[in-house]
Design a protein around this motif. Structure first.
Motif, PDB file in Angstrom:
ATOM      1  N   VAL A  72       0.886  -1.107  -0.160  1.00  0.00           N
ATOM      2  CA  VAL A  72       0.168   0.188   0.008  1.00  0.00           C
ATOM      3  C   VAL A  72       0.992   1.159  -0.021  1.00  0.00           C
ATOM      4  O   VAL A  72       1.813   1.268   0.760  1.00  0.00           O
ATOM      5  N   ILE A  73       0.462   2.098  -0.848  1.00  0.00           N
ATOM      6  CA  ILE A  73       1.109   3.531  -0.934  1.00  0.00           C
ATOM      7  C   ILE A  73       0.084   4.478  -0.520  1.00  0.00           C
ATOM      8  O   ILE A  73      -0.690   4.563  -1.269  1.00  0.00           O
ATOM      9  N   LEU A  74       0.328   5.644   0.365  1.00  0.00           N
ATOM     10  CA  LEU A  74      -0.681   6.555   0.758  1.00  0.00           C
ATOM     11  C   LEU A  74       0.215   7.902   0.551  1.00  0.00           C
ATOM     12  O   LEU A  74       1.560   7.865   1.081  1.00  0.00           O
ATOM     13  N   SER A  75      -0.601   8.940   0.438  1.00  0.00           N
ATOM     14  CA  SER A  75      -0.281  10.254   0.444  1.00  0.00           C
ATOM     15  C   SER A  75      -1.249  11.186   0.906  1.00  0.00           C
ATOM     16  O   SER A  75      -2.524  10.757   0.558  1.00  0.00           O
ATOM     17  N   LYS A  76      -0.967  12.635   1.145  1.00  0.00           N
ATOM     18  CA  LYS A  76      -1.887  13.420   1.437  1.00  0.00           C
ATOM     19  C   LYS A  76      -2.917  13.892   0.087  1.00  0.00           C
ATOM     20  O   LYS A  76      -2.031  13.443  -1.131  1.00  0.00           O
ATOM     21  N   SER A  77      -3.979  13.816   0.158  1.00  0.00           N
ATOM     22  CA  SER A  77      -4.697  13.912  -0.986  1.00  0.00           C
ATOM     23  C   SER A  77      -4.908  15.147  -1.396  1.00  0.00           C
ATOM     24  O   SER A  77      -5.079  16.305  -0.824  1.00  0.00           O
ATOM     25  N   SER A  78      -4.805  15.569  -2.865  1.00  0.00           N
ATOM     26  CA  SER A  78      -5.069  16.937  -3.383  1.00  0.00           C
ATOM     27  C   SER A  78      -6.476  16.999  -3.804  1.00  0.00           C
ATOM     28  O   SER A  78      -6.911  18.083  -4.341  1.00  0.00           O
ATOM     29  N   ARG A  79      -7.146  15.917  -3.817  1.00  0.00           N
ATOM     30  CA  ARG A  79      -8.636  15.968  -4.303  1.00  0.00           C
ATOM     31  C   ARG A  79      -9.426  16.623  -3.176  1.00  0.00           C
ATOM     32  O   ARG A  79      -9.413  16.769  -1.890  1.00  0.00           O
ATOM     33  N   PRO A  80     -10.466  17.418  -3.445  1.00  0.00           N
ATOM     34  CA  PRO A  80     -11.336  18.047  -2.622  1.00  0.00           C
ATOM     35  C   PRO A  80     -12.166  17.089  -1.861  1.00  0.00           C
ATOM     36  O   PRO A  80     -12.416  16.141  -2.240  1.00  0.00           O
ATOM     37  N   ASP A  81     -12.288  17.312  -0.377  1.00  0.00           N
ATOM     38  CA  ASP A  81     -12.978  16.762   0.254  1.00  0.00           C
ATOM     39  C   ASP A  81     -12.461  15.086   0.645  1.00  0.00           C
ATOM     40  O   ASP A  81     -13.097  14.240   0.959  1.00  0.00           O
ATOM     41  N   HIS A  82     -11.136  14.932   0.467  1.00  0.00           N
ATOM     42  CA  HIS A  82     -10.677  13.773   0.858  1.00  0.00           C
ATOM     43  C   HIS A  82      -9.222  14.237   1.468  1.00  0.00           C
ATOM     44  O   HIS A  82      -8.827  15.063   1.542  1.00  0.00           O
ATOM     45  N   ASP A  83      -8.739  13.207   2.435  1.00  0.00           N
ATOM     46  CA  ASP A  83      -7.758  13.270   3.550  1.00  0.00           C
ATOM     47  C   ASP A  83      -6.517  12.790   2.648  1.00  0.00           C
ATOM     48  O   ASP A  83      -5.674  13.171   2.976  1.00  0.00           O
ATOM     49  N   VAL A  84      -6.913  11.517   2.228  1.00  0.00           N
ATOM     50  CA  VAL A  84      -5.498  10.725   1.736  1.00  0.00           C
ATOM     51  C   VAL A  84      -5.960   9.942   0.329  1.00  0.00           C
ATOM     52  O   VAL A  84      -7.037   9.642   0.092  1.00  0.00           O
ATOM     53  N   ASP A  85      -4.689   9.765  -0.526  1.00  0.00           N
ATOM     54  CA  ASP A  85      -5.135   8.874  -1.649  1.00  0.00           C
ATOM     55  C   ASP A  85      -4.222   7.481  -1.347  1.00  0.00           C
ATOM     56  O   ASP A  85      -3.307   7.481  -0.817  1.00  0.00           O
ATOM     57  N   TYR A  86      -5.064   6.547  -1.760  1.00  0.00           N
ATOM     58  CA  TYR A  86      -4.761   5.161  -1.423  1.00  0.00           C
ATOM     59  C   TYR A  86      -4.560   4.243  -2.472  1.00  0.00           C
ATOM     60  O   TYR A  86      -5.397   4.083  -3.303  1.00  0.00           O
ATOM     61  N   LEU A  87      -3.188   3.815  -2.859  1.00  0.00           N
ATOM     62  CA  LEU A  87      -3.008   2.850  -3.931  1.00  0.00           C
ATOM     63  C   LEU A  87      -2.458   1.575  -3.526  1.00  0.00           C
ATOM     64  O   LEU A  87      -1.631   1.611  -2.660  1.00  0.00           O
ATOM     65  N   PHE A  88      -3.103   0.765  -4.135  1.00  0.00           N
ATOM     66  CA  PHE A  88      -2.721  -0.813  -3.756  1.00  0.00           C
ATOM     67  C   PHE A  88      -2.276  -1.735  -4.705  1.00  0.00           C
ATOM     68  O   PHE A  88      -2.568  -1.478  -5.868  1.00  0.00           O
ATOM     69  N   GLY A  89      -1.159  -2.262  -4.646  1.00  0.00           N
ATOM     70  CA  GLY A  89      -0.524  -2.992  -5.352  1.00  0.00           C
ATOM     71  C   GLY A  89      -0.500  -4.499  -4.869  1.00  0.00           C
ATOM     72  O   GLY A  89      -0.073  -4.926  -3.806  1.00  0.00           O
ATOM     73  N   GLN A  90      -1.139  -5.479  -5.593  1.00  0.00           N
ATOM     74  CA  GLN A  90      -1.349  -6.921  -5.382  1.00  0.00           C
ATOM     75  C   GLN A  90       0.145  -7.395  -6.264  1.00  0.00           C
ATOM     76  O   GLN A  90       0.082  -7.423  -7.191  1.00  0.00           O
ATOM     77  N   VAL A  91       0.832  -8.116  -5.253  1.00  0.00           N
ATOM     78  CA  VAL A  91       2.094  -8.723  -5.773  1.00  0.00           C
ATOM     79  C   VAL A  91       1.940 -10.126  -5.953  1.00  0.00           C
ATOM     80  O   VAL A  91       1.659 -10.953  -4.885  1.00  0.00           O
ATOM     81  N   SER A  92       2.374 -10.565  -7.335  1.00  0.00           N
ATOM     82  CA  SER A  92       2.172 -12.006  -7.408  1.00  0.00           C
ATOM     83  C   SER A  92       3.458 -12.563  -6.743  1.00  0.00           C
ATOM     84  O   SER A  92       4.568 -12.067  -6.492  1.00  0.00           O
ATOM     85  N   ILE A  93       3.061 -13.959  -6.325  1.00  0.00           N
ATOM     86  CA  ILE A  93       4.006 -14.522  -5.656  1.00  0.00           C
ATOM     87  C   ILE A  93       5.237 -15.242  -6.589  1.00  0.00           C
ATOM     88  O   ILE A  93       6.445 -14.979  -5.977  1.00  0.00           O
ATOM     89  N   ASP A  94       4.822 -15.884  -7.732  1.00  0.00           N
ATOM     90  CA  ASP A  94       5.917 -16.542  -8.411  1.00  0.00           C
ATOM     91  C   ASP A  94       6.077 -15.938  -9.594  1.00  0.00           C
ATOM     92  O   ASP A  94       7.039 -16.555 -10.483  1.00  0.00           O
ATOM     93  N   THR A  95       5.542 -14.879 -10.214  1.00  0.00           N
ATOM     94  CA  THR A  95       6.049 -14.279 -11.135  1.00  0.00           C
ATOM     95  C   THR A  95       6.400 -12.749 -10.932  1.00  0.00           C
ATOM     96  O   THR A  95       5.953 -12.031  -9.969  1.00  0.00           O
ATOM     97  N   ALA A  96       7.139 -12.134 -11.856  1.00  0.00           N
ATOM     98  CA  ALA A  96       7.462 -10.674 -11.504  1.00  0.00           C
ATOM     99  C   ALA A  96       6.494  -9.699 -12.141  1.00  0.00           C
ATOM    100  O   ALA A  96       6.443  -9.036 -12.823  1.00  0.00           O
ATOM    101  N   PHE A  97       5.441  -9.612 -11.334  1.00  0.00           N
ATOM    102  CA  PHE A  97       4.229  -8.865 -11.567  1.00  0.00           C
ATOM    103  C   PHE A  97       3.584  -8.067 -10.412  1.00  0.00           C
ATOM    104  O   PHE A  97       3.385  -8.917  -9.457  1.00  0.00           O
ATOM    105  N   VAL A  98       3.100  -7.009 -10.698  1.00  0.00           N
ATOM    106  CA  VAL A  98       2.471  -6.218  -9.688  1.00  0.00           C
ATOM    107  C   VAL A  98       0.993  -5.785 -10.249  1.00  0.00           C
ATOM    108  O   VAL A  98       1.141  -5.258 -11.565  1.00  0.00           O
TER     109      VAL A  98
END
Length: 398
Positions: A72-98
């Motif tokens: 998970v990567i979080l940052s302060k949000s630049s969007r109105p009426d939001h506090d934080v931007d939330y970005l999710f990365g699902q990491v593959s176990i056996d392949t080089a892929f997010v």
């Protein structure tokens, strides 16, 4: 031969719902990884310990399951009426892929807590005691999540007596509101909650047959089929599916052809590069069974049984975003989920999953013949497991 030393990056290891992941503030990442691209993916793969042909992620923070191979990567949000931007990365176990194509509903429960503790929320918005309302922009899918985080003496309250099936110990309850959760993702699904225009479709799956399917974009794109149509009861635990290579291939084929029918991919082969979405799940009327912890679940405790696969394996409990899809589909008369629950109109559903039961509510309404959902609500819990720095070899971004 010289080798670059390890670098260390501020990070927090958190449980959110029935998942675990490594949380970062965007500003703390190496400069090359502060923007999307190969450097960011390479870093997160190395943090988690992928790709690992042994499937164990021994040399990283991952736990060798889809539920524990997350970032998970979080940052302060630049969007109105939001506090934080939330970005999710699902990491593959056996392949080089997010996979960045969807959200993690379980880790969403930890986002508000982390954001508060990491100083990403305006202190003037936080009560010293009571409930903090954290307004989260889910950047993967472009949706708003409201997290209600308990506070005590100016700090996040993590301990409590809220019990969540699939999690061994109780903790403080965090209520999540997924606002306008339908039609999520990258917009390729036809721009509606039901991308095919139907509540139930006949999905042709080579080698399997023609299956009735409800394909919905709510919470996360999900393909629902009836358990009985594929030879199951809906009361199965992980070993019954994950130890059967033929079953896993069947489910992946259903998922791939469902993705194609939903417009998420243009060719079936593309499903391999979009592992996180859509999900595939099978439903059945309520039945008695014994959960993975040994807890007895009776038909009278639940409205229906649901089993869902994530990243190619049967999930040990239920993905939070899939729970949103279940709650939404259950609220709409005529879907396979609704019919398995007995049909009719409903604003909440309690379903049985491998670890026990879960209740999720949804507010759906029909406007000019089209179904919309204003919000889905469920409770999870979250807590910090470890905080400090994660270390990776200096050449991880090269």
């Amino acid at each position: 031969m010289s080798h670059l030393p390890q670098i260390r990056i501020p990070a927090t290891y958190m449980r959110g719902g029935t998942s675990k992941g490594v949380f970062f503030r965007l500003q703390d990442l190496p400069e090359a990884a502060q923007v999307p691209g190969p450097a960011r993916d390479a870093l997160l793969l190395r943090v988690i310990g992928s790709p690992d042909p042994y499937g164990k992620q021994i040399d990283g923070m991952g736990g060798a399951t889809s539920s524990t191979s997350k970032t998970v990567i979080l940052s302060k949000s630049s969007r109105p009426d939001h506090d934080v931007d939330y970005l999710f990365g699902q990491v593959s176990i056996d392949t080089a892929f997010v996979d960045w194509s969807g959200n993690c509903g379980n880790l969403s429960a930890a986002v508000g807590s982390f954001a508060i503790s990491a100083g990403l929320i305006d202190p003037d918005r936080l009560p010293r005691d009571g409930m903090a309302r954290v307004r989260v922009w889910q950047a993967n899918i472009g949706k708003t999540i409201i997290a209600h985080v308990p506070m005590t003496d100016g700090a996040v309250q993590e301990t409590g007596d809220f019990e969540l099936d699939g999690v061994t110990f109780p903790a403080a309850e965090v209520q999540l509101e997924f606002l306008d959760p339908a039609d999520e993702g990258d917009g390729e699904g036809g721009g509606s909650m039901f991308p095919t225009g139907n509540l139930v479709d006949h999905l042709e799956v080579p080698g399997v047959g023609t299956l009735e399917a409800t394909m919905i974009n709510a919470g996360i794109p999900t393909v629902f089929v009836n358990a009985a149509a594929i030879g199951y009861t809906g009361t199965e635990l992980q070993d019954a599916i994950n130890g059967d290579a033929d079953a896993l291939r069947m489910f992946e084929t259903i998922r791939a052809y469902g993705a194609l029918r939903m417009g998420l991919i243009k060719d079936v082969a593309e499903a391999a590069t979009r592992q996180h979405t859509p999900k595939v799940a099978f439903v059945a009327p309520p039945a008695d069974y014994v959960s993975s912890s040994g807890k007895a679940v009776t038909a009278g405790d639940i409205d229906l049984c649901v089993r869902a696969l994530s990243m190619g394996k049967l999930h040990h409990a239920m993905m939070g975003t899939a729970a949103v899809a279940i709650g939404t589909a259950a609220a709409i008369p005529g879907t396979l989920v609704n019919l398995a629950a007995g049909g009719g109109e409903r604003t909440a559903v309690r379903f049985g999953h491998p670890s026990g039961t879960l209740r999720v509510g949804a507010e759906a309404l029909q406007v000019n013949g089209d179904w919309t959902v204003t919000k889905a609500i469920m409770s999870r819990s979250a807590r910090v497991l470890m905080e400090g720095w994660v270390r990776v070899p200096g050449d991880a971004l090269l």
